[in-house]
Enzyme design. Structure first.
Site, mmCIF file in Angstrom:
data_model
loop_
_atom_site.group_PDB
_atom_site.id
_atom_site.type_symbol
_atom_site.label_atom_id
_atom_site.label_comp_id
_atom_site.label_asym_id
_atom_site.label_seq_id
_atom_site.Cartn_x
_atom_site.Cartn_y
_atom_site.Cartn_z
ATOM 1 C CG ASP A 53 -0.359 -0.111 2.527
ATOM 2 O OD1 ASP A 53 0.888 -0.140 2.614
ATOM 3 O OD2 ASP A 53 -1.103 -0.178 3.531
ATOM 4 C CB SER A 54 4.569 1.697 -0.033
ATOM 5 O OG SER A 54 4.810 0.475 -0.706
ATOM 6 C CG ASP A 92 0.358 -4.185 1.988
ATOM 7 O OD1 ASP A 92 0.527 -5.164 2.737
ATOM 8 O OD2 ASP A 92 1.182 -3.260 1.872
ATOM 9 C CE LYS A 122 2.903 -6.067 4.014
ATOM 10 N NZ LYS A 122 2.399 -4.933 4.858
ATOM 11 C CD GLU A 124 -0.157 -1.627 8.195
ATOM 12 O OE1 GLU A 124 -0.625 -0.871 9.076
ATOM 13 O OE2 GLU A 124 0.444 -1.206 7.191
ATOM 14 C CD GLU A 191 7.238 -0.242 8.259
ATOM 15 O OE1 GLU A 191 7.503 0.878 7.770
ATOM 16 O OE2 GLU A 191 6.219 -0.897 7.942
#
Length: 273
Positions: A53-54, A92, A122, A124, A191
């Site tokens: 999602d970067s 993501d 992925k 979070e 991270e």
């Protein structure tokens, strides 16, 4: 240049990553968001390609990862998967598509898998998203967890500083890592946390632990492609190593093209019909 990988042509799977951890082979992971770059990265021998999602930052120009939508992530995921033959492709789930609603989380994950043909997703978080993790895994969709600095929670943190420095937060991170493993995640990404803590997590978990700004004691490393290639010159955290300076290379190439057009040097006689 030699490439230190084994069985280069064999497709990387979640099971193969666990085998790599067991024999002590480090796992390489890098982001990609489009067909052309994904093809280069895959052919170079990358183990995992993350459609992160970067993309919200490096592709869309947003300040955080929060604005990117599920449709946009699916677009990037589709583009990457079409180029990849060997690497495991992880997509993501973006902010707002899985937090607080496990049914919506499953719907989001299914859309990603069906529409992109990626290998896994992925997400979070730890204990707070356990229900979503379990529901997605029950559908047979592999999950990579993400702990430590979780950019989708940046407004809660208020800073991109190193996480889990104090004993309480470190303890929760360790507990969350075990929760994700016990739930059935195939790997966990850590991270921007202290290296000693990341090493401990990697030693206690049987699944691979990938780090970004988490030291060398983990099972693999990930970086954002635009950062490590020097396309993005404004982001310089301690953990980033630049392997190229494409900002300058591209700038010089574009300026040379402009100059040649202005001087009527391009196209020359050999470059026209």
């Amino acid at each position: 240049m030699s490439v230190a990988i084994s069985d280069n042509n064999r497709k990387v799977t979640t099971h193969r990553l666990i085998e790599m951890k067991q024999r002590g082979e480090k796992i390489s992971m890098l982001t990609a968001y489009d067909y052309s770059m994904a093809q280069i990265i895959d052919q170079a021998g990358m183990d995992i390609i993350l459609v992160g999602d970067s993309a919200s930052n490096v592709m869309a120009g947003n300040l955080t990862t929060l604005p990117i939508t599920l449709d946009q992530m699916i677009y990037h995921g589709k583009s990457v998967v079409k180029a990849v033959k060997r690497a495991l492709v992880v997509v993501d789930l973006p902010f707002g598509t899985y937090q607080g609603n496990s049914k919506e989380a499953l719907t989001s994950a299914i859309r990603v898998m069906k529409e992109t043909h990626a290998d896994c997703i992925k997400i979070e978080g730890g204990a707070e998203i356990k229900e979503s993790v379990q529901r997605i895994l029950c559908a047979g969709i592999p999950i990579m967890g993400h702990l430590g600095l979780t950019p989708q929670s940046i407004n809660k943190f208020g800073t991109y500083a190193v996480r889990a420095r104090d004993e309480e937060e470190a303890g929760k991170l360790l507990e969350d890592a075990h929760i994700l493993e016990d739930a059935g995640c195939f790997a966990v990404l850590l991270e921007k946390i202290p290296a000693a803590l990341a090493t401990r997590v990697a030693s206690e978990l049987n699944i691979p632990v990938i780090g970004i700004g988490a030291g060398g004691g983990v099972d693999g490393q990930v970086l954002v492609m635009h950062d490590m290639l020097g396309i993005n010159k404004e982001f310089s955290p301690r953990f980033l190593r630049r392997y190229a300076n494409l900002y300058e290379v591209i700038t010089e190439a574009v300026q040379s093209y402009i100059d040649d057009v202005k001087k009527k040097d391009f196209p020359n006689e050999k470059e026209q019909y």
